[in-house]
Design a protein around this motif. Sequence first.
Motif, PDB file in Angstrom:
ATOM      1  N   HIS A 133     -44.088  15.977   7.838  1.00 46.39           N
ATOM      2  CA  HIS A 133     -43.190  15.938   6.686  1.00 46.39           C
ATOM      3  C   HIS A 133     -43.941  15.379   5.493  1.00 46.39           C
TER       4      HIS A 133
ATOM      5  N   ASN B  78     -43.299  14.555   1.254  1.00 46.85           N
ATOM      6  CA  ASN B  78     -42.345  14.460   0.157  1.00 46.85           C
ATOM      7  C   ASN B  78     -43.078  14.288  -1.148  1.00 46.85           C
ATOM      8  N   TYR B  79     -42.575  14.962  -2.169  1.00 43.72           N
ATOM      9  CA  TYR B  79     -43.096  14.800  -3.520  1.00 43.72           C
ATOM     10  C   TYR B  79     -41.908  14.924  -4.451  1.00 43.72           C
TER      11      TYR B  79
ATOM     12  N   GLU C  31     -38.459  15.341  -5.584  1.00 51.61           N
ATOM     13  CA  GLU C  31     -37.289  15.872  -4.889  1.00 51.61           C
ATOM     14  C   GLU C  31     -37.643  16.973  -3.890  1.00 51.61           C
ATOM     15  N   TYR C  32     -38.926  17.271  -3.739  1.00 49.06           N
ATOM     16  CA  TYR C  32     -39.380  18.333  -2.839  1.00 49.06           C
ATOM     17  C   TYR C  32     -39.784  17.771  -1.485  1.00 49.06           C
ATOM     18  N   LYS C  33     -39.468  18.517  -0.454  1.00 53.59           N
ATOM     19  CA  LYS C  33     -39.793  18.110   0.910  1.00 53.59           C
ATOM     20  C   LYS C  33     -40.411  19.304   1.628  1.00 53.59           C
TER      21      LYS C  33
END
Length: 94
Positions: A17, A19-20, A22-24
């Motif tokens: 996983h 995350n950046y 609001e992106y996953k």
Amino acid sequence: MVGELKILGTMGSRTLHYNYGEYKLELESATGVLYRGEKLLFKGFSYEAIRWFINASGDDPKIKEKFRNQLKMRQELTFDRIKDKEKWNNKEKK
């Protein structure tokens, strides 16, 4: 959190996983899934999912560096196919 790459995961899990903002991005074997918040943006080949994730990050150099090996491997395979095609074409000309 925006602009920060966060790697989550548990030992023994095959899903990675990332995350950046609001992106996953979720990667499992050859499948990648990209979300924006709770909305599914992409599900398919992991290489394409990584490209979508990099694009969503605004081509952040940290993100590109994180996935450099996966992208390089894919590019090398593409170059090998081009070389093979050139060899084949040269054989046909003879």
